[in-house]
Structure formats: structure tokens, C-alpha cells
Design a protein around this motif. Structure first.
Motif, PDB file in Angstrom:
ATOM      1  N   UNK A   1       0.866  -1.183   0.000  1.00 28.13           N
ATOM      2  CA  UNK A   1       0.000   0.000   0.000  1.00 28.13           C
ATOM      3  C   UNK A   1       0.904   1.235   0.000  1.00 28.13           C
ATOM      4  N   UNK A   2       0.599   2.209  -0.856  1.00 23.32           N
ATOM      5  CA  UNK A   2       1.405   3.436  -0.825  1.00 23.32           C
ATOM      6  C   UNK A   2       1.415   4.037   0.588  1.00 23.32           C
ATOM      7  N   UNK A   3       2.596   4.475   1.046  1.00 23.87           N
ATOM      8  CA  UNK A   3       2.747   4.910   2.439  1.00 23.87           C
ATOM      9  C   UNK A   3       1.724   5.977   2.867  1.00 23.87           C
ATOM     10  N   UNK A   4       1.495   6.980   2.014  1.00 23.39           N
ATOM     11  CA  UNK A   4       0.556   8.050   2.371  1.00 23.39           C
ATOM     12  C   UNK A   4      -0.836   7.489   2.633  1.00 23.39           C
ATOM     13  N   UNK A   5      -1.282   6.588   1.746  1.00 28.20           N
ATOM     14  CA  UNK A   5      -2.617   5.983   1.919  1.00 28.20           C
ATOM     15  C   UNK A   5      -2.638   5.088   3.152  1.00 28.20           C
ATOM     16  N   UNK A   6      -1.556   4.356   3.366  1.00 26.49           N
ATOM     17  CA  UNK A   6      -1.448   3.447   4.513  1.00 26.49           C
ATOM     18  C   UNK A   6      -1.607   4.234   5.827  1.00 26.49           C
ATOM     19  N   UNK A   7      -0.888   5.359   5.945  1.00 29.10           N
ATOM     20  CA  UNK A   7      -0.941   6.142   7.184  1.00 29.10           C
ATOM     21  C   UNK A   7      -2.328   6.755   7.392  1.00 29.10           C
ATOM     22  N   UNK A   8      -2.936   7.153   6.301  1.00 25.86           N
ATOM     23  CA  UNK A   8      -4.284   7.730   6.387  1.00 25.86           C
ATOM     24  C   UNK A   8      -5.270   6.672   6.893  1.00 25.86           C
ATOM     25  N   UNK A   9      -5.158   5.470   6.330  1.00 23.16           N
ATOM     26  CA  UNK A   9      -6.031   4.362   6.739  1.00 23.16           C
ATOM     27  C   UNK A   9      -5.848   4.021   8.212  1.00 23.16           C
ATOM     28  N   UNK A  10      -4.566   3.970   8.646  1.00 25.21           N
ATOM     29  CA  UNK A  10      -4.261   3.586  10.025  1.00 25.21           C
ATOM     30  C   UNK A  10      -4.650   4.679  11.019  1.00 25.21           C
ATOM     31  N   UNK A  11      -4.528   5.926  10.590  1.00 25.48           N
ATOM     32  CA  UNK A  11      -4.811   7.058  11.481  1.00 25.48           C
ATOM     33  C   UNK A  11      -3.739   7.265  12.533  1.00 25.48           C
ATOM     34  N   UNK A  12      -2.652   6.507  12.432  1.00 29.80           N
ATOM     35  CA  UNK A  12      -1.523   6.660  13.358  1.00 29.80           C
ATOM     36  C   UNK A  12      -0.257   6.172  12.663  1.00 29.80           C
ATOM     37  N   UNK A  13       0.878   6.325  13.365  1.00 26.83           N
ATOM     38  CA  UNK A  13       2.106   5.757  12.792  1.00 26.83           C
ATOM     39  C   UNK A  13       2.764   4.877  13.855  1.00 26.83           C
ATOM     40  N   UNK A  14       2.946   3.604  13.521  1.00 27.82           N
ATOM     41  CA  UNK A  14       3.536   2.665  14.481  1.00 27.82           C
ATOM     42  C   UNK A  14       5.037   2.928  14.584  1.00 27.82           C
ATOM     43  N   UNK A  15       5.581   2.642  15.781  1.00 30.32           N
ATOM     44  CA  UNK A  15       7.034   2.816  16.005  1.00 30.32           C
ATOM     45  C   UNK A  15       7.841   2.070  14.950  1.00 30.32           C
ATOM     46  N   UNK A  16       7.360   0.878  14.568  1.00 29.71           N
ATOM     47  CA  UNK A  16       8.154   0.061  13.647  1.00 29.71           C
ATOM     48  C   UNK A  16       8.222   0.703  12.257  1.00 29.71           C
TER      49      UNK A  16
END
Ligand SMILES: Nc1ncnc2c1ncn2[C@@H]1O[C@H](COP(=O)(O)OP(=O)(O)O)[C@@H](O)[C@H]1O
Ligand SMILES: [Mg+2]
Length: 211
Positions: free
Chosen positions: A90-105
Motif C-alpha cells: 500500500x502506498x505509504x501516504x494511503x497506509x498512514x491515512x487508513x491507520x490514522x496513526x504511525x507505528x514505532x516500527x
């Protein structure tokens, strides 16, 4: 017909437009300014370049970082093409939007990518968050497109920082980075403070002009 040498590229009428002629059944995955990418099989794709000199540039960059977690595997090259690992993510921008957060990993991997690219001597660390960075099924961050990694001096990942700001994740991200690499943290924090004060003074001068 499935001989990929029958695929041809040329410049279109619009600036930077790339026109693809593909008589094969390999599907076009995407195209950029330098080339077009086709899926060959489950785990492999083919990038065809308009200019053969870009094959050498990309190949050199890919080979320099083979074995690193973010780099697609390099399989083969020819005068105008490279066969490499197909990244299913998944493209990173879309992935972060979907998650609504950013994991430490994810942050840790982004920090490692920037550090490893820097130490490999790449000068352009500002890549497109949706076209060039992907998160795969195992949550491994992958990057593609190294044809212009040395064409510009862009040490700050401006697009990444801007996307994180737009998504409201920048404070969390910077707190994570602070604990991982203080030098990168200060560099990115300074950049953000400067661009904030620039945009403030811009909007001030705009409202002055309006008065
Ligand atoms: N290894 C890959 N796996 C999956 N998709 C890819 C891969 N390489 C490129 N792509 C897709 O093809 C698009 C164009 O490729 P890119 O390398 O950016 O071309 P250009 O050098 O012309 O900008 C990318 O934005 C991406 O979506
Ligand atoms: Mg590209």
C-alpha cells in the motif's frame, strides 16, 4: 505476443508525458518521467526506460543497497530495462491515512532508510510518499525508483514531513524519531520550524496587501 522488447516508449506532446506502446499482455503497473513498469509475474516486474543512461544509474543505486530491507531485489538488466522484485504494498501516504496513526516500527524503518541512503551517498532523500514508498503485507517499508537519487541535493524528506503534518501525525512521529536518532530529529524539527515561520510571514504579507 509476449516478447517485452516489443514495448516502446516515447515522449508525448505535454511536458514530461510518457507514451507507452505495449503489444504484450504484461499489465502496466505505473509510469513516471523516466520509464514505465510492467508486471511480469507474481513477484517480478520490468521497468523500461526512455533513456538508456538511466538504466545504469538505477542499477548502480539498486546494487549498492541490495540486501537492505527496503530495496527491491535486482534480477537482470538490459540496454533499456531492469527486471526487479515486484512490490505488493500500500502506498505509504494511503497506509498512514487508513491507520490514522504511525507505528514505532514504521518510523524506525523510515529512519533506517534515510540513514542507509545517506551513508550510501544518495543526495535526494525527498521521495514521493505514494508513488515511491510502500508498506507490504508484512509491514515492511519498501522504496522504488532510484533513477534520480543523485540528481538533486534534497537531504530533507519534505514530502514525508508534509504528509505527516497534513495527517496530524507529525508530533507523534517526531517524538518517536527523537528516541531513535537525535541528529535526524533536530534536522527535521528545524526544517519544520523554518517552514512554519516562512508560511506565517507569507500569510502576514498577503493580509497586508489585502488591507
Ligand atoms: N518494483 C516495483 N514494484 C511495484 N511497483 C513499482 C515498482 N517500481 C515501480 N513501481 C510503480 O511504477 C511507478 C513508476 O515507476 P518509477 O520507478 O517511479 O518510474 P520513473 O523513474 O519514471 O519515475 C511507481 O510510481 C510505482 O507505482
Ligand atoms: Mg518515479
Amino acid at each position: 505476443m509476449n516478447d517485452f522488447s516489443s514495448i516502446t516508449l516515447h515522449r508525448g506532446r505535454k511536458k514530461k508525458e510518457l507514451v507507452v506502446h505495449n503489444p504484450t499482455s504484461y499489465p502496466l503497473i505505473g509510469k513516471g518521467v523516466q520509464g514505465a513498469v510492467f508486471k511480469l509475474k507474481e513477484d517480478r516486474c520490468l521497468k523500461i526506460y526512455l533513456k538508456p543512461e538511466n538504466v545504469a544509474k538505477e542499477k548502480e543505486a539498486m546494487l549498492k543497497c541490495q540486501g537492505m530491507s527496503f530495496m527491491p531485489k535486482f534480477y537482470e538488466s538490459g540496454p533499456n530495462y531492469i527486471i526487479m522484485e515486484y512490490i505488493d504494498g500500500t502506498p505509504l501516504g494511503h497506509f498512514l491515512k487508513e491507520q490514522g496513526t504511525i507505528a514505532e516500527s514504521i518510523t524506525q524503518q523510515l529512519v533506517n532508510i534515510k540513514k542507509e541512503m545517506k551513508s550510501a551517498g544518495f543526495t535526494n532523500l525527498d521521495c514521493h510518499v505514494n508513488r515511491h514508498i510502500f508498506v507490504d503485507q508484512q509491514q515492511i517499508v519498501k522504496m522504488v525508483d532510484y533513477a534520480s537519487t543523485n540528481d538533486r541535493q534534497s537531504p530533507i524528506p519534505v514530502r514525508l514531513l508534509n504528509t505527516l503534518s497534513e495527517l496530524g501525525l507529525i508530533e507523534l512521529f517526531l517524538t518517536q524519531v527523537k528516541g531513535m536518532d537525535y541528529e535526524l530529529y533536530s534536522e527535521w524539527k528545524n526544517f519544520l520550524s523554518k517552514s512554519k515561520s516562512k508560511s506565517k510571514s507569507k500569510s502576514k504579507s498577503k493580509s497586508k496587501h489585502r488591507k
